[in-house]
Design an enzyme around this catalytic site. Structure first.
Site, PDB file in Angstrom:
ATOM      1  CB  SER A 139      -1.095  -0.159   1.274  1.00 26.78           C
ATOM      2  OG  SER A 139      -1.948   0.917   1.153  1.00 26.78           O
ATOM      3  CD  GLU A 243      -1.981  -2.585  -4.500  1.00 26.43           C
ATOM      4  OE1 GLU A 243      -3.181  -2.805  -4.129  1.00 26.43           O
ATOM      5  OE2 GLU A 243      -1.325  -1.461  -3.814  1.00 26.43           O
ATOM      6  CG  HIS A 314      -5.042  -2.649  -0.839  1.00 25.53           C
ATOM      7  ND1 HIS A 314      -4.023  -2.252  -1.610  1.00 25.53           N
ATOM      8  CD2 HIS A 314      -5.146  -1.979   0.306  1.00 25.53           C
ATOM      9  CE1 HIS A 314      -3.699  -0.962  -1.070  1.00 25.53           C
ATOM     10  NE2 HIS A 314      -4.000  -1.065   0.040  1.00 25.53           N
TER      11      HIS A 314
END
Length: 344
Positions: A139, A243, A314
Site C-alpha cells: 500500500s 495494484e 489489497h
C-alpha cells in the site's frame, strides 16, 4: 550485523568474484538481503499512518512469533502527529535506526495509510546501503520500498504489513520468498468455489507471451505520485506491476495516463495489473469504461506481455513480490517465476 550474516555476505562476495565478467555485470547491481531464519528479529516500524490500538502490536508480535521470529518495535510506533505516526524525522529515524541495529534482521511496516513519501528525503541511505536487510510492506509503503531500491539498489519486498491478515496463502508465499529463498512461482491461489469453471482468482491476459526483467512496482496511486521524483526507480527493462483499492475507474485512467506521459511505462519488459478491489465505474451503466478497457488502452500500445488479476496488494490472499529481482512473466498462464532467489 550478526557474525552469521557477515559470513554469508562474505561468501556471496567470493562467489560473485568467481563469475565471468558477463555474469557479474548481470547480477551485481542489485543487493539481496540475508534470508530470515527462525530466531531472527523483525523490527516493526510505523513509517506512515497512525496505529491507534496497542492490540495491533500484540497481534503483530503473535503473528511473527508463529513464524518463529522475535519482534522489536520502533521508538515511535505509537506516536501521533496529525494522521501520521510521528513527525517525518521521527518516522525516518526509526527506519534508519532499525537498519543500523545489528540485532535486527528485517524491517516490516506495521501498516500503510499515508506518509512514507514524506520520509524519503530524511532517510540515511548510506546506513541502509551498508546494512542490507529485508524490508517489506505494501500500500503506501510502496513508496518506501521503491525509494530504497532506487537509492541503494537493495531488493525490497512488496508483501504483507505487520497487521495484515496472514492467511495460509499469504504466509506460505512470505515464507517461500523471504525465508526459504525459493525461486518461487508467483501465481494466484486456486479458487475454493464449488463450480465447474470457477470465477474467482482468475487472471486475464491482455497480451500473451513471456517477458523477462527485474520486478518493480507497487500501489498505482503511490507510483503515479512519485513520477518525476528521485525516488522512483528507472523502470525500463523491468516487469512493472501495479495494484490499487477503492479507486474510480476514471482515476485509474488518469494515473496510468500520468505514468505514460512521465515515461514510467516506456521500455518496460512486461506489465502486471494486480488486484483492484472496489475499483468501479463512476458513471454507472454502460456509459463508462470498464477497468479492463482502461488497462487495455494504456498497456496494449506498449506491445509487451501483460495480464490482469494477479493476487498482489489489497487482498487477503497476498503474494510477496520482490522488487529488483529477475523474473519471467508468463502472461498466458498469469504467473511470475523468480529466476533467482530474492534473499541470500
Amino acid at each position: 550485523m550478526h557474525r552469521r550474516r557477515f559470513l554469508e555476505s562474505a561468501a556471496a562476495g567470493l562467489a560473485l568474484a568467481a563469475l565471468s565478467p558477463l555474469a557479474l555485470a548481470s547480477t551485481s547491481r542489485v543487493t539481496r538481503p540475508a534470508r530470515l531464519r527462525p530466531g531472527d528479529t523483525v523490527g516493526l516500524v510505523s513509517p506512515a499512518g497512525i496505529t491507534y490500538s496497542r492490540d495491533d502490536l500484540e497481534v503483530a508480535r503473535a503473528t511473527f512469533a508463529a513464524l518463529g521470529l522475535e519482534v522489536v518495535f520502533g521508538d515511535h510506533v505509537l506516536a501521533r502527529d496529525g494522521y501520521l505516526a510521528g513527525t517525518d524525522q521521527e518516522r525516518a529515524g526509526d527506519v534508519t535506526a532499525m537498519f543500523a541495529d545489528t540485532e535486527v534482521d528485517a524491517l516490516i511496516a506495521l501498516r500503510g495509510g499515508w506518509g512514507c513519501a514524506r520520509i524519503l528525503p530524511h532517510l540515511d541511505y548510506d546506513v541502509i546501503r551498508a546494512n542490507p536487510k529485508v524490508l517489506c510492506g505494501f500500500s503506501d509503503v510502496a513508496s518506501l520500498l521503491l525509494g530504497v531500491y532506487a537509492q541503494t539498489d537493495l531488493a525490497t519486498f512488496h508483501g504483507p504489513n505487520g497487521i495484515s491478515n496472514f492467511s495460509t496463502f499469504t504466509t506460505e508465499h512470505f515464507r517461500s520468498v523471504v525465508m526459504s529463498a525459493d525461486r518461487a512461482i508467483l501465481a494466484n491461489p486456486e479458487s475454493s468455489e464449488d463450480a465447474l469453471v470457477p470465477r474467482q482468482q482468475r487472471t486475464l491476459t491482455i497480451r500473451g507471451g513471456h517477458a523477462r526483467g527485474r520486478l518493480v512496482g507497487g500501489n498505482l496511486t503511490v507510483l503515479s505520485a512519485m513520477a518525476g521524483t528521485p525516488y522512483i526507480p528507472d523502470t525500463a527493462g523491468h516487469v512493472l506491476f501495479v495494484e490499487d483499492v477503492g479507486e474510480a475507474i476514471y482515476r485509474i485512467d488518469r494515473m496510468l495516463t500520468q505514468l505514460g506521459q512521465a515515461g514510467v511505462l516506456e521500455g518496460v519488459a512486461g506489465f502486471v495489473f494486480g488486484v483492484c478491489r472496489n475499483c468501479t465505474s463512476d458513471s454507472g451503466g454502460i456509459a463508462g469504461f470498464t477497468l479492463e478497457e482502461v488497462v487495455r488502452h494504456h498497456v496494449e500500445p506498449l506491445g509487451v506481455p501483460a495480464y490482469m488479476g494477479a493476487s498482489i496488494g489489497h487482498t487477503t490472499q497476498k503474494l510477496t513480490v520482490p522488487i529488483g529481482i529477475e523474473a519471467e512473466l508468463d502472461a498466458d498462464a498469469g504467473t511470475i517465476r523468480l529466476l533467482e532467489s530474492a534473499v541470500l
